[in-house]
Design a protein around this motif. Structure first.
Motif, PDB file in Angstrom:
ATOM      1  N   GLU A   1       0.833  -1.201   0.000  1.00 25.49           N
ATOM      2  CA  GLU A   1       0.000   0.000   0.000  1.00 25.49           C
ATOM      3  C   GLU A   1       0.869   1.253   0.000  1.00 25.49           C
ATOM      4  OE1 GLU A   1      -3.733   2.099   2.402  1.00 25.49           O
ATOM      5  OE2 GLU A   1      -2.886   0.202   3.155  1.00 25.49           O
ATOM      6  N   ALA A   2       1.970   1.216   0.743  1.00 24.62           N
ATOM      7  CA  ALA A   2       2.880   2.360   0.775  1.00 24.62           C
ATOM      8  C   ALA A   2       3.425   2.650  -0.619  1.00 24.62           C
ATOM      9  CB  ALA A   2       4.029   2.104   1.739  1.00 24.62           C
ATOM     10  N   LEU A   3       3.778   1.607  -1.369  1.00 25.32           N
ATOM     11  CA  LEU A   3       4.339   1.816  -2.703  1.00 25.32           C
ATOM     12  C   LEU A   3       3.314   2.452  -3.630  1.00 25.32           C
ATOM     13  CD1 LEU A   3       6.797   1.461  -4.516  1.00 25.32           C
ATOM     14  CD2 LEU A   3       5.887  -0.772  -5.194  1.00 25.32           C
ATOM     15  N   THR A   4       2.070   2.003  -3.557  1.00 24.03           N
ATOM     16  CA  THR A   4       1.019   2.581  -4.401  1.00 24.03           C
ATOM     17  C   THR A   4       0.905   4.082  -4.171  1.00 24.03           C
ATOM     18  OG1 THR A   4      -0.219   0.505  -4.421  1.00 24.03           O
ATOM     19  CG2 THR A   4      -1.433   2.504  -4.970  1.00 24.03           C
ATOM     20  N   LEU A   5       0.900   4.503  -2.910  1.00 19.99           N
ATOM     21  CA  LEU A   5       0.810   5.929  -2.593  1.00 19.99           C
ATOM     22  C   LEU A   5       2.108   6.662  -2.910  1.00 19.99           C
ATOM     23  CD1 LEU A   5      -1.111   5.804   0.817  1.00 19.99           C
ATOM     24  CD2 LEU A   5      -2.008   6.513  -1.412  1.00 19.99           C
ATOM     25  N   ALA A   6       3.233   6.050  -2.558  1.00 22.32           N
ATOM     26  CA  ALA A   6       4.516   6.723  -2.732  1.00 22.32           C
ATOM     27  C   ALA A   6       4.803   7.018  -4.198  1.00 22.32           C
ATOM     28  CB  ALA A   6       5.633   5.878  -2.137  1.00 22.32           C
ATOM     29  N   GLU A   7       4.467   6.099  -5.079  1.00 23.02           N
ATOM     30  CA  GLU A   7       4.766   6.303  -6.489  1.00 23.02           C
ATOM     31  C   GLU A   7       4.004   7.505  -7.062  1.00 23.02           C
ATOM     32  OE1 GLU A   7       7.532   4.941  -7.092  1.00 23.02           O
ATOM     33  OE2 GLU A   7       7.077   3.425  -8.620  1.00 23.02           O
ATOM     34  N   ARG A   8       2.885   7.845  -6.466  1.00 27.14           N
ATOM     35  CA  ARG A   8       2.092   8.985  -6.948  1.00 27.14           C
ATOM     36  C   ARG A   8       2.388  10.281  -6.194  1.00 27.14           C
ATOM     37  NH1 ARG A   8      -4.175   8.131  -7.470  1.00 27.14           N
ATOM     38  NH2 ARG A   8      -3.874  10.177  -8.448  1.00 27.14           N
ATOM     39  N   TYR A   9       2.722  10.171  -4.908  1.00 25.88           N
ATOM     40  CA  TYR A   9       2.718  11.375  -4.087  1.00 25.88           C
ATOM     41  C   TYR A   9       4.025  11.671  -3.343  1.00 25.88           C
ATOM     42  CZ  TYR A   9      -2.326  10.809  -4.707  1.00 25.88           C
ATOM     43  OH  TYR A   9      -3.582  10.660  -5.244  1.00 25.88           O
ATOM     44  N   ALA A  10       4.850  10.690  -3.066  1.00 33.04           N
ATOM     45  CA  ALA A  10       5.983  10.885  -2.155  1.00 33.04           C
ATOM     46  C   ALA A  10       7.254  11.274  -2.897  1.00 33.04           C
ATOM     47  CB  ALA A  10       6.211   9.620  -1.332  1.00 33.04           C
ATOM     48  N   ASP A  11       8.260  11.697  -2.137  1.00 38.13           N
ATOM     49  CA  ASP A  11       9.527  12.090  -2.750  1.00 38.13           C
ATOM     50  C   ASP A  11      10.380  10.864  -3.052  1.00 38.13           C
ATOM     51  OD1 ASP A  11      10.860  11.304  -0.398  1.00 38.13           O
ATOM     52  OD2 ASP A  11      11.014  13.349   0.372  1.00 38.13           O
ATOM     53  N   GLU A  12      11.538  11.119  -3.664  1.00 43.47           N
ATOM     54  CA  GLU A  12      12.399  10.019  -4.106  1.00 43.47           C
ATOM     55  C   GLU A  12      12.858   9.134  -2.956  1.00 43.47           C
ATOM     56  OE1 GLU A  12      12.869  13.177  -5.069  1.00 43.47           O
ATOM     57  OE2 GLU A  12      13.313  13.293  -7.228  1.00 43.47           O
ATOM     58  N   MET A  13      13.100   9.740  -1.782  1.00 41.02           N
ATOM     59  CA  MET A  13      13.655   8.954  -0.695  1.00 41.02           C
ATOM     60  C   MET A  13      12.634   7.980  -0.133  1.00 41.02           C
ATOM     61  SD  MET A  13      16.636   8.675   0.494  1.00 41.02           S
ATOM     62  CE  MET A  13      16.483   6.913   0.587  1.00 41.02           C
ATOM     63  N   VAL A  14      11.392   8.422   0.018  1.00 41.59           N
ATOM     64  CA  VAL A  14      10.357   7.506   0.504  1.00 41.59           C
ATOM     65  C   VAL A  14      10.137   6.392  -0.511  1.00 41.59           C
ATOM     66  CG1 VAL A  14       7.931   7.302   1.165  1.00 41.59           C
ATOM     67  CG2 VAL A  14       9.256   9.304   1.881  1.00 41.59           C
ATOM     68  N   ARG A  15      10.061   6.764  -1.784  1.00 42.22           N
ATOM     69  CA  ARG A  15       9.881   5.746  -2.827  1.00 42.22           C
ATOM     70  C   ARG A  15      11.040   4.751  -2.803  1.00 42.22           C
ATOM     71  NH1 ARG A  15       9.756   9.096  -7.983  1.00 42.22           N
ATOM     72  NH2 ARG A  15       9.458   7.069  -9.003  1.00 42.22           N
TER      73      ARG A  15
ATOM     74  N   ARG B   1      17.275  -2.050  -7.725  1.00 47.09           N
ATOM     75  CA  ARG B   1      17.937  -1.145  -8.676  1.00 47.09           C
ATOM     76  C   ARG B   1      17.171   0.165  -8.801  1.00 47.09           C
ATOM     77  NH1 ARG B   1      18.821  -6.321 -12.551  1.00 47.09           N
ATOM     78  NH2 ARG B   1      20.773  -7.072 -11.606  1.00 47.09           N
ATOM     79  N   MET B   2      15.842   0.082  -8.827  1.00 45.24           N
ATOM     80  CA  MET B   2      15.052   1.314  -8.849  1.00 45.24           C
ATOM     81  C   MET B   2      15.279   2.120  -7.571  1.00 45.24           C
ATOM     82  SD  MET B   2      13.038   3.519 -10.071  1.00 45.24           S
ATOM     83  CE  MET B   2      12.477   2.731 -11.589  1.00 45.24           C
ATOM     84  N   SER B   3      15.353   1.432  -6.437  1.00 44.92           N
ATOM     85  CA  SER B   3      15.623   2.111  -5.175  1.00 44.92           C
ATOM     86  C   SER B   3      16.922   2.901  -5.252  1.00 44.92           C
ATOM     87  CB  SER B   3      15.697   1.083  -4.037  1.00 44.92           C
ATOM     88  OG  SER B   3      16.100   1.689  -2.826  1.00 44.92           O
ATOM     89  N   GLN B   4      17.959   2.303  -5.840  1.00 46.09           N
ATOM     90  CA  GLN B   4      19.239   2.988  -5.901  1.00 46.09           C
ATOM     91  C   GLN B   4      19.218   4.160  -6.879  1.00 46.09           C
ATOM     92  OE1 GLN B   4      21.359   2.857  -3.814  1.00 46.09           O
ATOM     93  NE2 GLN B   4      23.396   3.357  -4.584  1.00 46.09           N
ATOM     94  N   VAL B   5      18.512   4.013  -7.983  1.00 44.51           N
ATOM     95  CA  VAL B   5      18.354   5.139  -8.910  1.00 44.51           C
ATOM     96  C   VAL B   5      17.719   6.329  -8.196  1.00 44.51           C
ATOM     97  CG1 VAL B   5      17.064   5.945 -10.931  1.00 44.51           C
ATOM     98  CG2 VAL B   5      18.285   3.765 -11.024  1.00 44.51           C
ATOM     99  N   LEU B   6      16.680   6.058  -7.409  1.00 45.12           N
ATOM    100  CA  LEU B   6      15.984   7.118  -6.682  1.00 45.12           C
ATOM    101  C   LEU B   6      16.876   7.741  -5.617  1.00 45.12           C
ATOM    102  CD1 LEU B   6      12.553   5.300  -6.383  1.00 45.12           C
ATOM    103  CD2 LEU B   6      12.977   7.407  -7.671  1.00 45.12           C
ATOM    104  N   ARG B   7      17.681   6.918  -4.938  1.00 44.93           N
ATOM    105  CA  ARG B   7      18.615   7.439  -3.942  1.00 44.93           C
ATOM    106  C   ARG B   7      19.623   8.372  -4.587  1.00 44.93           C
ATOM    107  NH1 ARG B   7      17.121   3.822  -0.036  1.00 44.93           N
ATOM    108  NH2 ARG B   7      18.430   3.719   1.851  1.00 44.93           N
ATOM    109  N   GLU B   8      20.167   7.951  -5.710  1.00 49.12           N
ATOM    110  CA  GLU B   8      21.168   8.778  -6.377  1.00 49.12           C
ATOM    111  C   GLU B   8      20.544  10.080  -6.876  1.00 49.12           C
ATOM    112  OE1 GLU B   8      22.757   6.075  -9.230  1.00 49.12           O
ATOM    113  OE2 GLU B   8      23.979   5.005  -7.739  1.00 49.12           O
ATOM    114  N   ARG B   9      19.303  10.007  -7.316  1.00 47.91           N
ATOM    115  CA  ARG B   9      18.600  11.214  -7.752  1.00 47.91           C
ATOM    116  C   ARG B   9      18.371  12.153  -6.573  1.00 47.91           C
ATOM    117  NH1 ARG B   9      13.165   9.798 -10.630  1.00 47.91           N
ATOM    118  NH2 ARG B   9      14.660   8.670 -11.940  1.00 47.91           N
TER     119      ARG B   9
END
Length: 249
Positions: A126-140, A166-174
């Motif tokens: 559920e967190a991922l569903t919301l985070a992908e639409r509304y949260a910042d890169e770090m939460v995602r 891998r997506m997590s790391q892309v978001l962290r680097e961003r």
């Protein structure tokens, strides 16, 4: 009165102090004082969304403190109450980004502190569903990271797990926080090791050790990276062997 910091300013300062404590100093007391002050100020001013954010950050502070100590002594119920109280407010005031963070926190309580992936995963999903639409890169990034852990280390679907990590790391680097980049590299390296991708795991874990040192992370966190690298080096000689640590967040 006008010179006193706002709840928002206290939240920002408290959050940064929490991250410094979690990744470098180990001293959580200044962050706790600021976040509690932010909660109290938000309550006094009836700023419900900021009150919920303060509760979420206090839950994360409790979690970071727990994973740097003895997990068997962690007060998971108190941590759970903070995230649950925050989530209730966030649903009332329609704060989906905040709700994503609190749902993620509830997942952490069950996965990391209680070892209960079955209860944790619905919160993460559920967190991922919301985070992908509304949260910042770090939460995602954090939600992708823990869902990735599940698939690599629990369900055995390493391909799906590595996609999440891998997506997590892309978001962290961003996002650009070197403290979080280093820990993401470590997580991805451990997952590559578990998947049997030894050359990539070695590369990543060597990089994780370098990044952790360059970012000035605590001796404990540098030690986690060094330990993972040693495991990987042993696994390169004995490919059926390897280990990982999933309680660093």
């Amino acid at each position: 009165m006008g010179s006193e910091p706002t709840a928002g300013a206290l939240l920002a300062a408290g959050n940064e102090a929490m991250l410094e404590a979690a990744f470098r100093t180990g001293d959580f007391l200044p962050a706790r004082h600021m976040l509690e002050a932010a909660r109290d100020r938000a309550r006094a001013e009836r700023k419900r969304a900021e009150e919920a954010t303060a509760l979420t950050r206090l839950g994360m502070l409790a979690h970071f403190a727990a994973i740097t100590g003895d997990l068997t002594r962690a007060d998971w119920a108190a941590e759970q109450r903070l995230f649950a109280e925050a989530l209730l407010i966030q649903r009332e005031v329609d704060d989906p980004a905040g709700a994503a963070e609190s749902l993620f926190g509830l997942g952490l309580v069950h996965q990391v502190l209680r070892g209960d992936w079955a209860t944790a995963m619905p919160f993460y999903t559920e967190a991922l569903t919301l985070a992908e639409r509304y949260a910042d890169e770090m939460v995602r990034s954090e939600v992708h990271r823990h869902i990735g852990f599940f698939h690599v280390f629990v369900s055995g679907d390493t391909e799906q797990g590595l996609r999440h990590l891998r997506m997590s790391q892309v978001l962290r680097e961003r996002y650009g926080d070197p403290r979080r980049v280093a820990t993401g590299t470590l997580a991805l390296g451990e997952a590559e090791l578990a998947a049997g991708n030894l050359p990539e795991a070695l590369r990543l874990l060597r990089e994780a050790v370098h990044q952790a040192r360059m970012a000035g992370l605590s001796a404990q966190r540098v030690g986690w990276a060094e330990h993972a690298l040693r495991d990987c080096e042993r696994a390169a000689a004995l490919p059926d062997r390897g280990s990982s640590r999933l309680d660093h967040a």
